[in-house]
Design a protein around this motif. Structure first.
Motif, short mmCIF file in Angstrom:
data_model
loop_
_atom_site.label_atom_id
_atom_site.label_comp_id
_atom_site.label_asym_id
_atom_site.label_seq_id
_atom_site.Cartn_x
_atom_site.Cartn_y
_atom_site.Cartn_z
N LEU A 170 -0.39 17.73 -4.33
CA LEU A 170 -0.30 18.08 -2.91
C LEU A 170 -1.60 17.76 -2.18
O LEU A 170 -1.60 17.18 -1.10
CB LEU A 170 -0.06 19.58 -2.78
N ARG B 241 -4.46 16.29 3.30
CA ARG B 241 -5.48 15.91 4.27
C ARG B 241 -5.33 16.73 5.55
O ARG B 241 -6.31 17.24 6.10
CB ARG B 241 -5.34 14.43 4.57
N PHE C 75 4.84 14.54 -2.57
CA PHE C 75 4.82 14.46 -4.03
C PHE C 75 5.21 13.08 -4.54
O PHE C 75 5.14 12.81 -5.72
CB PHE C 75 5.79 15.48 -4.64
N TRP D 117 4.77 6.88 0.35
CA TRP D 117 3.80 6.78 1.45
C TRP D 117 2.61 5.89 1.15
O TRP D 117 1.79 5.62 2.02
CB TRP D 117 3.29 8.17 1.87
N GLY E 112 3.68 10.61 4.36
CA GLY E 112 3.07 11.46 3.33
C GLY E 112 2.67 12.83 3.84
O GLY E 112 2.23 13.68 3.07
N GLU E 113 2.80 13.06 5.14
CA GLU E 113 2.46 14.38 5.67
C GLU E 113 3.64 15.32 5.59
O GLU E 113 3.52 16.51 5.85
CB GLU E 113 1.97 14.27 7.11
N ARG F 96 -4.05 15.75 -2.81
CA ARG F 96 -4.54 14.37 -2.69
C ARG F 96 -3.64 13.56 -1.76
O ARG F 96 -3.93 12.41 -1.48
CB ARG F 96 -4.64 13.71 -4.06
N SER F 97 -2.54 14.16 -1.30
CA SER F 97 -1.62 13.43 -0.43
C SER F 97 -2.05 13.58 1.04
O SER F 97 -2.92 14.39 1.35
CB SER F 97 -0.22 14.00 -0.60
N PRO F 98 -1.47 12.81 1.91
CA PRO F 98 -1.76 12.99 3.35
C PRO F 98 -1.46 14.43 3.81
O PRO F 98 -2.14 14.93 4.72
CB PRO F 98 -0.82 11.99 4.02
N TRP F 99 -0.50 15.08 3.18
CA TRP F 99 -0.22 16.48 3.53
C TRP F 99 -1.47 17.33 3.30
O TRP F 99 -1.87 18.12 4.15
CB TRP F 99 0.93 17.01 2.67
#
Lengths: 328, 318, 443
Positions: free
Chosen positions: A177, A184, B144, B149, B137-138, A179-182
């Motif tokens: 989670l 960020r 996951f 993304w 990816g957001e 390391r993902s854009p989320w």
């Protein structure tokens, strides 16, 4: 004074269901506070909701243990939503007071005699482990098995296996989670939510997702603890929340392994001191204290450790020196 | 980017923006923002009371006025960071009343802040990538699934690096934003805002706290925005800068729009002179607000007292 | 009404509970009728039956009121000449509450409890099973009536609540002042409360001074404790530039450490201050108060008024308000912020210490965690009134105090803090700035 026995007791603490539950709770709190900046002071409430959701589903509704665990998770989701909707729009310190209040409300509701039939009131709940233990795939053996200080019964090993597996999956989950854009966006919100809002992100929604994710992980901690022990309302007090905060800050709030390390260290040190100090009193090394007072001294030291940590090393053991976790 | 960044440039001003005489609330040929009857009160104090104002498209508009004129509050209202007591306003023909800040930003109206909001514990590159909108990816579940993304993220990164080069921040890409200087943070904030390809960029005091060496480069960047077809609205205290780059100036005082016009004429208007020089002509506002260090003169102390009285009134009425 | 006792208090609470449930039932029925199909509305022709027999030693009692509540809403009937009663109910496989109104029994008799455990034998829960019929019998005999006037009860609760609220105010004003001037959400404030009570114990019981000497000494020492905390901990931390979140967590650590230090001294039990079990005075009806209650309220009021005058009139009080309002502006206009903060810690220590002494009498007893047991109520009071405003804290405290006491008329006593905490959450939902707070304070 038997120093070997003290060390053995201390090391045995590493794999106890309580420690594993603490590790999970600390990871969940890391998602809340370390990564998102949410001041959740209701950790004990989330754990209680998970543990009671699990135990009540089995005892009152007769569900299988795995379904009961899912219900415990679902209860944590609902709890997070109820908490988040009014408070996530407010300033951080309000969230801390609302969460601490909500956790206390939850505990009082589990404690009151009004719902004794379901919650067991002050006695808590027990005798809900049959189904879980029956599902144990380990070969039959009697007594304890293991090596060194880690010698447990077949039932205990089953809890440990499930607990450690959950910890591993959770760590991977949080790592993916973050390391993902989320992740960020989440870290951006921790730094300054207005800036993130100005970039077109629905900050409220992200905070809510983080609250739910962290809440579920904390509830898993409660469920794993419940798999190994009885459920008692006196465990889920505000002090429990504070201990988990101490564990998290010890390891490093904004790191993946920090909460794992912090929670294990917290229990190892606590077990060590709880064994050592009374032993020192017994041999007369602490002439001013009784055995009982020596136990209290452990908690005094935990409180002082929390203060010193926050003042002198807020990033924790694993935190980056530059990356202080306290932004404001 | 212009090659003569070191020397003050004089690029052509955009003219012919308004219809009829230049006066407060004058209609524009092609307005991008139209605000009507926007009023915001704090306790008993009216911070903003704008009857009608239009922001011209494709031009650089400056919003000026003495301290406490309500410029930043007006900014906050337009971008959804604050809610007015009453009033309507639209952006590109779409009503923005009651639209939350993040949706305003998605519509193409991005802003920066007076006190820079660089996200200190994210790297400069992460700051930039955060600026892109519509990232797959957001979304929680797809976060996951890196294959969902990864390609988009690479494109975003390429674009971010391109902008960083343009803003001369490329060497800083892997550093924490907290390690940047004040001026660099301003640049980063502006560059980050451009990641979303906005139609209108709103800059709140872009020059405040910027090292003079960086001023010229910032000015050029703002002028570049216009060349790329964006509209710019900015709040500024530095009159020299306003005169230099603004195509249109809106003057606010005590929450109202008191004058509007091209920079060289509007500065001469009596209303503007009154607004600036009327009550506290001998006061250096920078000292009063604490932005500039200095001893308080009697006049400044008087002003402070007045502010305190106002605060007391506000408290009494709240 | 002359039979007031603890059991009647409990009995009435439960009765009121049923009244409230009945009211909810009525409202629900009303709502159901307004919303089309009437699912569960009690009517003459309902198929199922709850019935019973009221007799005194074999002789039927006529005209005794019985209320049956459950699906379909509450229904009240009177027993007939044979002492029999019956109510038609709309649903089976459901629970009903049957209440016998003891005021309709002849003089001198009441519903008695055969087991000796039930404090409200006149209220029975019954289950209408698949058969759709159930009978309920009450045992009538000579005994204590389970009725007393609701009004007396309410008055007593309100007075108790005001007493509790004034005590809370002493603690919460200090917390609010500290928050206003330093931004610290001080969780260790609870331990400042406990500290006051412990000092009173030390000087009145251990050193055997008269209590009226011991309490002022305790308050002075609490003030000194506040000063010590500021000088030894909080001021250096402010200098170090710690953020408010860090400061809050430091206060949590301090709270934990102090709490267990207290426990090391007095153990886990409860200890009493002198005069903690006084005679009670009968004010009117069944409303009773003790001298301690009255003194406690008097002291609180005097201290709060003195504090208000100080905050309003004195130079340092005005400076405190200025710092609370805007620390940087106050600092810019030449106010010694550090000095003001020091005074705030001293005052808030003294008020908390006095609050602790009164809390020890109210509970009654001194316990190592007595402060933290009301910490959330203190926070609730402060937030209710508006964080950082002293008068808001006072009003918030009174509301919380009365609410906690009065709510226990309807909800179980062990849930009485829940009402205050739920109100706290609701306040944050609808008016986060509190009652007296300014909206713009909310970031």
């Amino acid at each position: 004074m038997d120093i070997l026995q003290i060390l053995s007791n201390t090391l045995a603490q590493i794999l106890s269901p309580t420690t594993i539950g603490f590790v999970l709770a600390a990871i969940g709190l890391a998602v809340h506070f370390g990564f998102t900046g949410l001041l959740n002071m209701g950790v004990a409430g989330f754990m209680a909701v998970g543990a009671y959701g699990f135990a009540i589903s089995i005892l009152t509704f007769g569900l299988p243990w795995w379904l009961a665990a899912l219900i415990g998770i679902g209860a944590a989701v609902v709890f997070a939503l109820i908490l988040g909707i009014p408070t996530l729009r407010l300033r951080g310190d309000y969230l801390s007071i609302v969460t601490i209040a909500a956790a206390e409300v939850v505990r009082l509701l589990f404690l009151t005699t009004a719902f004794k039939d379901v919650t067991g009131s002050a006695d808590g709940l027990s005798g809900f482990h049959t189904g879980f233990r029956a599902s144990n795939p380990l070969p039959q053996f009697s007594g304890n098995a293991g090596f060194g200080p880690w010698s447990y019964s077949r039932d205990q090993w089953w809890v440990i296996i499930i607990g450690v597996a959950v910890v591993i999956v959770t760590v991977l989950f949080v790592w993916a989670l973050m390391r993902s854009p989320w992740g960020r966006v989440i870290k951006g919100i921790r730094e300054d939510e207005d800036a993130v809002r100005a970039l077109g992100k629905n900050v409220f929604s992200f905070k809510m997702q983080a609250l739910v994710v962290g809440g579920v992980i904390i509830a898993l901690g409660g469920i794993v603890t419940a798999m190994g022990t009885n459920v008692n309302p006196n465990v889920y007090v505000t002090s429990q929340t504070f201990y988990i905060w101490t564990a998290l800050l010890l390891g490093g709030a904004a790191t993946i392994f920090g909460p794992v390390l912090g929670a294990v260290l917290f229990w190892v040190v606590r077990a060590f001191l709880s064994n050592l100090l009374p032993a020192l009193v017994n041999i007369g090394a602490l002439p001013f204290l009784s055995g009982e007072q020596a136990q209290m001294l452990v908690f005094v030291l935990i409180g002082i450790a929390l203060m010193l940590l926050v003042i002198f090393r807020p990033q924790g053991i694993l935190g980056n020196r530059k990356e202080l976790t306290f932004v404001k | 980017m212009s090659s003569d960044a070191t020397a003050p440039v004089s690029r052509p001003k955009t003219t012919g923006l308004h219809v009829g005489d230049a006066r407060p609330g004058v209609p524009k040929v092609d307005p991008i923002i139209v605000a009507d009857g926007v009023r915001r009160q704090f306790g008993g104090l009216t911070a903003v009371d704008v009857e009608h104002v239009e922001i011209p498209r494709g031009a650089i508009t400056a919003l000026i006025g003495p301290n406490g004129a309500g410029k930043t509050t007006f900014f906050n209202l337009l971008t959804g960071f604050d809610k007015p007591n009453e009033g309507t306003w639209s952006f590109d023909g779409k009503s923005l009343s009651g639209v939350p800040a993040f949706r305003v930003a998605r519509l193409g109206l991005v802003r920066t802040f007076q006190l820079t909001k660089a996200l200190g514990l994210l790297t400069v590159l992460e700051n930039m990538k955060l600026g892109a909108t519509g990232q797959r990816g957001e979304r929680f579940w797809s976060s996951f699934l890196p294959f969902a993304w990864r390609r988009q993220d690479a494109e975003i990164e390429a674009k971010a690096r391109e902008l960083l080069v343009k803003f001369k921040l490329d060497a800083k890409a892997p550093d924490f934003a907290a390690s940047l200087s004040g001026g660099q943070r301003k640049l980063l904030e502006m560059a980050r805002a451009l990641m979303s390809e906005p139609k209108l960029v709103m800059l709140d005091e872009p020059m405040a706290g910027v090292n003079p060496a960086l001023t010229q480069s910032l000015l050029d960047h703002i002028l570049d925005l216009k060349d790329q077809g964006m509209t710019v609205l900015f709040v500024e205290h530095d009159m020299h800068m306003v005169r230099h780059i603004a195509d249109w100036v809106i003057v606010m005082a005590e929450g109202r729009v008191v004058a509007e016009g091209p920079p060289d004429t509007v500065m001469k208007e009596q209303a503007v002179i009154d607004a600036y020089l009327g009550a506290h002509q001998d006061v250096d506002l920078g000292v009063v607000t604490g932005r500039v260090a200095g001893e308080h003169t009697t006049a400044e102390a008087e002003l402070l007292e007045e502010i305190e009285v106002a605060a007391d009134v506000e408290e009494g009425e709240a | 009404m002359t039979h007031a006792s603890t059991t009647t208090v409990l009995a009435r609470r439960r009765r009121l509970g049923t009244v409230l449930i009945a009211l909810a039932g009525v409202l629900f029925a009303l709502w159901a009728t307004m919303n089309g199909p009437v699912a569960a509305h009690a009517a003459e022709g309902d198929p199922y039956r709850v019935s019973g027999n009221v007799q005194l030693e074999g002789a039927p009692l006529e005209g005794v009121a019985i209320t049956v509540d459950g699906p379909g809403g509450p229904q009240t009937v009177e027993t007939d000449a044979d002492g029999k009663w019956a109510v038609a109910v709309p649903e089976r496989n459901a629970d009903y509450t049957v209440t016998l109104d003891e005021s309709t029994l002849p003089e001198g008799i009441a519903v008695v409890d055969e087991s000796g455990e039930d404090t409200t034998p006149n209220v029975k829960e019954v289950h209408v099973g698949p058969g759709g019929r159930v009978s309920v019998n009450f045992f009538i005999g000579e005994g204590e009536r389970h009725t007393t006037s609701f009004f007396d009860q309410l008055v007593e609760r309100i007075i108790n609540g005001l007493n509790f609220g004034l005590m809370l105010a002493l603690a919460s004003i200090g917390l609010s002042l500290v928050y206003g001037t330093t931004g610290i959400s001080n969780f260790a404030h609870a331990e400042m409360v406990t500290f006051g009570a412990l000092m009173a114990y030390l000087f009145s019981v251990v050193i055997s001074l008269p209590i009226w000497v011991a309490i002022p000494i305790a308050v002075l020492l609490s003030a000194a404790f506040g000063y010590l905390l500021d000088t030894g901990l909080w001021r250096p931390l402010r200098r170090k530039g710690l953020g408010v979140v860090q400061l809050m967590i430091v206060s949590i650590g301090l709270s934990l450490a102090l709490r267990y230090v207290f426990q090391m001294f007095i153990g886990g039990g409860t200890i009493q201050l002198p005069g903690s079990a006084p005679e009670s005075l009968n004010l009117f009806g069944s409303v009773r108060l003790t001298w301690v209650d009255l003194t406690s309220m008097g002291v609180s009021i005097v201290v709060i008024v003195a504090f208000a005058l100080w905050l309003q009139r004195s130079r340092i009080g005005k400076a405190t308000r200025a710092v609370s309002d805007n620390p940087s502006l106050a600092s810019a206009s030449g106010i010694d912020v550090d000095g003001v903060v020091r005074v705030v810690w001293i005052v808030s220590g003294a008020l908390a210490g006095l609050g602790g002494v009164l809390w020890a009498y109210f509970r009654p007893g001194i316990k190592w965690d007595m402060g933290s047991s009301i910490l959330l109520l203190i926070f609730a009071a402060v937030i209710l009134g508006g964080l950082g405003t002293a008068y808001g804290a006072l009003i918030g405290s009174l509301i919380v105090g009365v609410l906690v006491e009065v709510s226990s008329l309807w909800i179980p006593a062990d849930l009485k803090y829940v009402a205050a905490l739920v109100i706290l959450i609701l306040i944050l939902l609808f008016r986060p700035q509190g009652i007296l707070g300014r909206r713009e304070r909310i970031g």
